[in-house]
Motif scaffolding. Structure first.
Motif, PDB file in Angstrom:
ATOM      1  N   ASP A  80       0.804  -1.222   0.000  1.00 33.51           N
ATOM      2  CA  ASP A  80       0.000   0.000   0.000  1.00 33.51           C
ATOM      3  C   ASP A  80       0.837   1.272   0.000  1.00 33.51           C
ATOM      4  O   ASP A  80       0.503   2.252   0.672  1.00 33.51           O
ATOM      5  CB  ASP A  80      -0.965  -0.001   1.198  1.00 33.51           C
ATOM      6  N   TYR A  81       1.936   1.252  -0.730  1.00 36.13           N
ATOM      7  CA  TYR A  81       2.668   2.499  -0.944  1.00 36.13           C
ATOM      8  C   TYR A  81       1.766   3.480  -1.695  1.00 36.13           C
ATOM      9  O   TYR A  81       0.989   3.083  -2.556  1.00 36.13           O
ATOM     10  CB  TYR A  81       3.929   2.247  -1.776  1.00 36.13           C
ATOM     11  N   ARG A  82       1.917   4.762  -1.408  1.00 40.52           N
ATOM     12  CA  ARG A  82       1.116   5.752  -2.122  1.00 40.52           C
ATOM     13  C   ARG A  82       1.608   5.945  -3.552  1.00 40.52           C
ATOM     14  O   ARG A  82       0.858   6.384  -4.416  1.00 40.52           O
ATOM     15  CB  ARG A  82       1.148   7.086  -1.368  1.00 40.52           C
ATOM     16  N   LEU A  83       2.883   5.644  -3.784  1.00 33.93           N
ATOM     17  CA  LEU A  83       3.461   5.762  -5.123  1.00 33.93           C
ATOM     18  C   LEU A  83       4.290   4.520  -5.412  1.00 33.93           C
ATOM     19  O   LEU A  83       5.196   4.178  -4.651  1.00 33.93           O
ATOM     20  CB  LEU A  83       4.347   7.006  -5.214  1.00 33.93           C
ATOM     21  N   VAL A  84       3.965   3.829  -6.509  1.00 31.01           N
ATOM     22  CA  VAL A  84       4.736   2.669  -6.953  1.00 31.01           C
ATOM     23  C   VAL A  84       5.124   2.906  -8.406  1.00 31.01           C
ATOM     24  O   VAL A  84       4.268   3.152  -9.258  1.00 31.01           O
ATOM     25  CB  VAL A  84       3.931   1.359  -6.832  1.00 31.01           C
ATOM     26  N   VAL A  85       6.422   2.853  -8.684  1.00 29.47           N
ATOM     27  CA  VAL A  85       6.940   3.023 -10.038  1.00 29.47           C
ATOM     28  C   VAL A  85       7.388   1.655 -10.547  1.00 29.47           C
ATOM     29  O   VAL A  85       8.251   1.022  -9.942  1.00 29.47           O
ATOM     30  CB  VAL A  85       8.121   4.017 -10.062  1.00 29.47           C
ATOM     31  N   LEU A  86       6.792   1.215 -11.641  1.00 30.89           N
ATOM     32  CA  LEU A  86       7.085  -0.096 -12.225  1.00 30.89           C
ATOM     33  C   LEU A  86       7.771   0.094 -13.566  1.00 30.89           C
ATOM     34  O   LEU A  86       7.336   0.907 -14.382  1.00 30.89           O
ATOM     35  CB  LEU A  86       5.794  -0.896 -12.420  1.00 30.89           C
ATOM     36  N   LEU A  87       8.845  -0.664 -13.802  1.00 30.91           N
ATOM     37  CA  LEU A  87       9.567  -0.531 -15.068  1.00 30.91           C
ATOM     38  C   LEU A  87       9.889  -1.917 -15.640  1.00 30.91           C
ATOM     39  O   LEU A  87      10.974  -2.459 -15.449  1.00 30.91           O
ATOM     40  CB  LEU A  87      10.862   0.266 -14.855  1.00 30.91           C
TER      41      LEU A  87
END
Length: 269
Positions: free
Chosen positions: A87-94
């Motif tokens: 439940d992170y407020r921001l998740v960056v997926l690459l």
């Protein structure tokens, strides 16, 4: 159309001409404000997950609360599931499979087309884990590939990338004009209720955001002041650089003349 300069554009809102990150031969932390750094400063830790592109973690070292670099089969899917579950407020997926395939084979090859299908299914898995009544999914890319595989030039195929926004806070079917990668970070900041990264030159895509009028006006005003301030800094630095180059030019020519004279003397002797 290179990866590292555009990672900086996406996460800080600063284009290559102003960030100083202009090639992929940049191996240190970027001394710029960023979306994950801004989130952390406001008490909202974030996560970064990738299967190959570890350079984001280098460029933004210390900005993410969690970094998952998964090079084993199934690692990307599992790390993504865990990051979303936390439940992170921001998740960056690459996911890097399409880029890796295009570099080793032709982008238009059946193998890369199949790989694109795999990544599409992965994004479907991501969407299935979200509650789009409260979560937002934004999809874009750092660059495209020419049909034969490769990037770095100015072809439309490498410069034009998708931008998909869906979920909480998004206005379906909105006309976004011609957004750029530098507009992604301030747009996400507005969705999270955060100030945009302070060095950014991009603007939030307000036409696509369902914000209260009071918030919309405040964000637009803050954006105008931020961009004007940063453009003035960039312009002043560019002018100073131009003056320095102009002043150095006569000395450079003198150096070339002296070298030419020295060579002539050697040949005479």
């Amino acid at each position: 159309s290179l990866s590292r300069p555009n990672y900086v554009s996406i996460l800080s809102g600063v284009p290559p001409v102003a960030s100083g990150v202009r090639t992929n031969a940049y191996y240190r932390r970027v001394d710029l404000d960023s979306l994950p750094r801004r989130a952390a400063a406001m008490g909202l830790p974030s996560a970064f997950v990738t299967d190959s592109a570890s350079s984001v973690a280098t460029l933004f070292r210390g900005d993410f609360a969690e970094v998952a670099y998964t090079t084993w089969d199934g690692g990307l899917h599992e790390a993504t599931r865990l990051a979303l579950a936390r439940d992170y407020r921001l998740v960056v997926l690459l996911p890097s499979a399409v880029d890796d395939c295009a570099h080793s084979r032709r982008m238009a090859s059946p193998a890369c087309r199949a790989t694109a299908g795999d990544v599409d299914r992965y994004l479907g898995e991501v969407a299935a884990q979200l509650d789009l009544e409260r979560d937002t999914l934004i999809i874009t890319a750092d660059h495209g590939h020419v049909a034969s595989g490769g990037h770095g030039g100015t072809e439309a195929a490498v410069l034009q990338v998708p931008l998909v926004m869906v979920g909480a806070g998004i206005v379906p079917g909105a006309d976004l004009g011609e957004p750029g990668l530098i507009d992604v970070a301030p747009t996400i900041a507005a969705l999270l209720g955060l100030p945009a990264p302070v060095h950014g030159l991009g603007a939030p895509l307000l036409a696509g955001l369902a914000l209260p009028d009071r918030v919309r006006v405040a964000v637009a005003d803050a954006t105008e002041r931020r961009v004007a301030r940063n453009l003035a800094v960039v312009s002043a630095e560019q002018d100073a650089g131009a003056r320095a180059r102009a002043a150095a030019r006569p000395a450079a020519w003198a150096g070339i003349a002296l070298v030419a004279v020295a060579v002539g003397l050697v040949l005479t002797l």
